[in-house]
Design a protein around this motif. Structure first.
Motif, PDB file in Angstrom:
ATOM      1  N   ASN A 197      -3.830  74.479 -27.361  1.00 41.09           N
ATOM      2  CA  ASN A 197      -3.764  74.642 -25.940  1.00 41.09           C
ATOM      3  C   ASN A 197      -5.349  73.730 -25.469  1.00 41.09           C
ATOM      4  O   ASN A 197      -5.319  73.280 -24.448  1.00 41.09           O
ATOM      5  N   LEU A 198      -6.116  74.212 -26.246  1.00 37.78           N
ATOM      6  CA  LEU A 198      -7.545  73.696 -25.972  1.00 37.78           C
ATOM      7  C   LEU A 198      -7.458  71.911 -25.862  1.00 37.78           C
ATOM      8  O   LEU A 198      -8.036  71.375 -25.028  1.00 37.78           O
ATOM      9  N   CYS A 199      -6.919  71.556 -26.949  1.00 38.65           N
ATOM     10  CA  CYS A 199      -6.760  70.137 -27.053  1.00 38.65           C
ATOM     11  C   CYS A 199      -6.043  69.481 -25.971  1.00 38.65           C
ATOM     12  O   CYS A 199      -5.986  68.143 -25.509  1.00 38.65           O
ATOM     13  N   GLU A 200      -5.137  70.227 -25.298  1.00 34.71           N
ATOM     14  CA  GLU A 200      -4.168  69.620 -24.306  1.00 34.71           C
ATOM     15  C   GLU A 200      -4.842  69.758 -22.715  1.00 34.71           C
ATOM     16  O   GLU A 200      -4.362  69.334 -21.875  1.00 34.71           O
ATOM     17  N   LEU A 201      -5.901  70.381 -22.811  1.00 34.27           N
ATOM     18  CA  LEU A 201      -6.735  70.609 -21.681  1.00 34.27           C
ATOM     19  C   LEU A 201      -7.424  69.416 -21.188  1.00 34.27           C
ATOM     20  O   LEU A 201      -8.025  68.559 -21.998  1.00 34.27           O
ATOM     21  N   SER A 202      -7.543  69.292 -19.932  1.00 35.57           N
ATOM     22  CA  SER A 202      -8.325  67.804 -19.480  1.00 35.57           C
ATOM     23  C   SER A 202      -9.803  68.099 -20.019  1.00 35.57           C
ATOM     24  O   SER A 202     -10.495  68.977 -19.738  1.00 35.57           O
ATOM     25  N   GLY A 203     -10.330  66.832 -20.333  1.00 33.18           N
ATOM     26  CA  GLY A 203     -11.385  67.202 -20.978  1.00 33.18           C
ATOM     27  C   GLY A 203     -11.792  67.208 -22.467  1.00 33.18           C
ATOM     28  O   GLY A 203     -12.939  67.039 -23.008  1.00 33.18           O
ATOM     29  N   PHE A 204     -10.769  67.896 -23.021  1.00 37.42           N
ATOM     30  CA  PHE A 204     -10.631  68.105 -24.525  1.00 37.42           C
ATOM     31  C   PHE A 204     -10.335  67.269 -25.426  1.00 37.42           C
ATOM     32  O   PHE A 204      -9.124  66.391 -24.907  1.00 37.42           O
ATOM     33  N   GLY A 205     -10.401  67.214 -26.533  1.00 42.27           N
ATOM     34  CA  GLY A 205      -9.837  66.093 -27.543  1.00 42.27           C
ATOM     35  C   GLY A 205      -9.820  67.002 -28.960  1.00 42.27           C
ATOM     36  O   GLY A 205     -10.322  67.888 -29.018  1.00 42.27           O
ATOM     37  N   TRP A 206      -9.499  65.824 -29.944  1.00 43.02           N
ATOM     38  CA  TRP A 206      -9.239  66.396 -31.176  1.00 43.02           C
ATOM     39  C   TRP A 206     -10.036  65.452 -32.101  1.00 43.02           C
ATOM     40  O   TRP A 206      -9.843  64.136 -32.266  1.00 43.02           O
ATOM     41  N   ASP A 207     -11.033  65.683 -32.974  1.00 44.64           N
ATOM     42  CA  ASP A 207     -11.495  65.160 -34.083  1.00 44.64           C
ATOM     43  C   ASP A 207     -10.645  64.989 -35.407  1.00 44.64           C
ATOM     44  O   ASP A 207     -11.017  66.309 -35.975  1.00 44.64           O
ATOM     45  N   ASN A 208     -10.099  63.955 -35.653  1.00 42.21           N
ATOM     46  CA  ASN A 208      -9.110  64.186 -36.797  1.00 42.21           C
ATOM     47  C   ASN A 208     -10.000  64.142 -38.223  1.00 42.21           C
ATOM     48  O   ASN A 208      -9.670  64.435 -39.196  1.00 42.21           O
ATOM     49  N   ILE A 209     -11.397  63.743 -38.301  1.00 38.57           N
ATOM     50  CA  ILE A 209     -12.032  63.457 -39.369  1.00 38.57           C
ATOM     51  C   ILE A 209     -12.767  64.846 -39.668  1.00 38.57           C
ATOM     52  O   ILE A 209     -12.764  65.499 -40.759  1.00 38.57           O
ATOM     53  N   GLN A 210     -13.118  65.667 -38.428  1.00 42.18           N
ATOM     54  CA  GLN A 210     -13.853  66.872 -38.737  1.00 42.18           C
ATOM     55  C   GLN A 210     -13.010  68.000 -38.431  1.00 42.18           C
ATOM     56  O   GLN A 210     -13.360  69.167 -38.610  1.00 42.18           O
ATOM     57  N   ASN A 211     -11.679  67.699 -37.972  1.00 40.71           N
ATOM     58  CA  ASN A 211     -10.864  68.682 -37.682  1.00 40.71           C
ATOM     59  C   ASN A 211     -11.372  69.680 -36.825  1.00 40.71           C
ATOM     60  O   ASN A 211     -11.323  70.991 -36.916  1.00 40.71           O
TER      61      ASN A 211
ATOM     62  N   ASN B  80     -20.326  69.337 -23.195  1.00 38.04           N
ATOM     63  CA  ASN B  80     -20.935  70.709 -23.034  1.00 38.04           C
ATOM     64  C   ASN B  80     -20.496  71.047 -21.634  1.00 38.04           C
ATOM     65  O   ASN B  80     -20.527  72.171 -21.441  1.00 38.04           O
ATOM     66  N   ASN B  81     -20.539  70.665 -20.633  1.00 41.39           N
ATOM     67  CA  ASN B  81     -20.295  70.967 -19.332  1.00 41.39           C
ATOM     68  C   ASN B  81     -18.601  71.521 -19.283  1.00 41.39           C
ATOM     69  O   ASN B  81     -18.297  72.548 -18.763  1.00 41.39           O
TER      70      ASN B  81
ATOM     71  N   SER C 210     -17.839  75.216 -18.869  1.00 35.39           N
ATOM     72  CA  SER C 210     -16.753  75.613 -17.543  1.00 35.39           C
ATOM     73  C   SER C 210     -15.403  76.616 -18.224  1.00 35.39           C
ATOM     74  O   SER C 210     -15.168  77.457 -17.552  1.00 35.39           O
ATOM     75  N   LEU C 211     -15.203  75.959 -19.076  1.00 35.86           N
ATOM     76  CA  LEU C 211     -13.820  76.932 -19.994  1.00 35.86           C
ATOM     77  C   LEU C 211     -14.537  78.362 -20.458  1.00 35.86           C
ATOM     78  O   LEU C 211     -13.879  79.393 -20.171  1.00 35.86           O
ATOM     79  N   LEU C 212     -15.588  78.244 -20.909  1.00 36.75           N
ATOM     80  CA  LEU C 212     -16.143  79.547 -21.702  1.00 36.75           C
ATOM     81  C   LEU C 212     -16.533  80.642 -20.621  1.00 36.75           C
ATOM     82  O   LEU C 212     -16.553  81.713 -20.726  1.00 36.75           O
ATOM     83  N   THR C 213     -16.949  80.187 -19.239  1.00 36.94           N
ATOM     84  CA  THR C 213     -16.970  81.278 -18.301  1.00 36.94           C
ATOM     85  C   THR C 213     -15.807  82.200 -18.051  1.00 36.94           C
ATOM     86  O   THR C 213     -15.992  83.124 -17.610  1.00 36.94           O
ATOM     87  N   VAL C 214     -14.795  81.551 -18.062  1.00 36.73           N
ATOM     88  CA  VAL C 214     -13.248  82.091 -18.109  1.00 36.73           C
ATOM     89  C   VAL C 214     -12.774  82.603 -19.378  1.00 36.73           C
ATOM     90  O   VAL C 214     -12.116  83.761 -19.341  1.00 36.73           O
ATOM     91  N   HIS C 215     -13.017  82.204 -20.260  1.00 39.53           N
ATOM     92  CA  HIS C 215     -12.700  82.500 -21.760  1.00 39.53           C
ATOM     93  C   HIS C 215     -13.605  82.224 -22.879  1.00 39.53           C
ATOM     94  O   HIS C 215     -13.511  81.710 -23.716  1.00 39.53           O
ATOM     95  N   PRO C 216     -14.376  83.437 -22.798  1.00 41.03           N
ATOM     96  CA  PRO C 216     -15.522  83.627 -23.768  1.00 41.03           C
ATOM     97  C   PRO C 216     -15.026  83.576 -25.239  1.00 41.03           C
ATOM     98  O   PRO C 216     -15.852  83.185 -26.038  1.00 41.03           O
ATOM     99  N   LYS C 217     -13.950  84.455 -25.390  1.00 35.44           N
ATOM    100  CA  LYS C 217     -13.344  84.344 -26.856  1.00 35.44           C
ATOM    101  C   LYS C 217     -13.057  82.943 -27.503  1.00 35.44           C
ATOM    102  O   LYS C 217     -12.963  83.156 -28.677  1.00 35.44           O
ATOM    103  N   LEU C 218     -13.160  81.839 -26.563  1.00 35.82           N
ATOM    104  CA  LEU C 218     -12.819  80.643 -27.140  1.00 35.82           C
ATOM    105  C   LEU C 218     -14.148  79.990 -27.979  1.00 35.82           C
ATOM    106  O   LEU C 218     -13.768  78.952 -28.298  1.00 35.82           O
ATOM    107  N   LYS C 219     -15.031  80.515 -27.836  1.00 40.65           N
ATOM    108  CA  LYS C 219     -16.492  79.929 -27.959  1.00 40.65           C
ATOM    109  C   LYS C 219     -16.630  79.371 -29.548  1.00 40.65           C
ATOM    110  O   LYS C 219     -17.011  78.441 -29.839  1.00 40.65           O
ATOM    111  N   LYS C 220     -15.684  80.155 -30.560  1.00 36.07           N
ATOM    112  CA  LYS C 220     -15.603  79.946 -31.805  1.00 36.07           C
ATOM    113  C   LYS C 220     -15.347  78.261 -31.968  1.00 36.07           C
ATOM    114  O   LYS C 220     -15.733  77.750 -33.058  1.00 36.07           O
ATOM    115  N   TRP C 221     -14.398  77.907 -31.147  1.00 32.78           N
ATOM    116  CA  TRP C 221     -13.780  76.523 -31.396  1.00 32.78           C
ATOM    117  C   TRP C 221     -14.806  75.429 -30.888  1.00 32.78           C
ATOM    118  O   TRP C 221     -14.491  74.250 -31.310  1.00 32.78           O
TER     119      TRP C 221
END
Length: 152
Positions: free
Chosen positions: A66-80, A86-87, A91-102
């Motif tokens: 779901n993160l990867c499908e959001l606007s502004g997000f992507g996936w690094d195939n090398i580092q997985n 940061n912006n 913005s996302l973490l103000t609404v969903h702080p539990k996702l910070k680990k990603w």
């Protein structure tokens, strides 16, 4: 090792349509994982614990996807790793702080998990909310606040 065991179980016809496995598959996973507790420091793997661990992995996969499908997000195939500037993260973490680990934690099982469950779990797409007017108007048909939050 659990994901590898489940991939083998799927090849043997032990996966059902919702992405879960037949009861026998969990017993087979248990027998495929003896001694893994010495590597992980955890307990001996039992069928029920394999099933619980699978549920947790499935939840994490869905979060990453779901993160990867959001606007502004992507996936690094090398580092997985989920990527975003940061912006976008802030913005996302103000609404969903539990996702910070990603922001920093990789998910190396992403491709294998996709292979096992893609198309087998509910995403919320096409959900009907009787209290919500889905009739698009000319000026607000693409409003972000009308989108269903994939992290709720």
């Amino acid at each position: 090792m659990l994901v590898e065991a489940l991939l083998r179980q799927r090849q043997d016809g032990m996966q059902i349509s919702n992405g879960n496995c037949h009861v026998d598959a969990w017993s087979s996973a248990e027998t495929a994982l003896p001694g893994t507790e010495t590597h992980t420091g955890g307990a001996t793997k039992m069928g029920a614990s394999c099933q619980n661990w699978w549920a947790a992995l499935k939840k994490e996969y869905c979060e990453v996807k779901n993160l990867c499908e959001l606007s502004g997000f992507g996936w690094d195939n090398i580092q997985n790793l989920v990527t975003a500037n940061n912006n976008v993260w802030d913005s996302l973490l103000t609404v969903h702080p539990k996702l910070k680990k990603w922001c920093t934690i990789s998910f190396p099982l992403f491709d294998e998990m996709a292979d096992l469950i893609e198309g087998t779990y509910a995403t919320g797409a096409g959900v009907y909310l009787p209290s919500h007017d889905f009739t698009p108007s000319d000026d607000d048909s693409d409003r972000e606040e009308d989108a269903i939050d994939p992290f709720l």
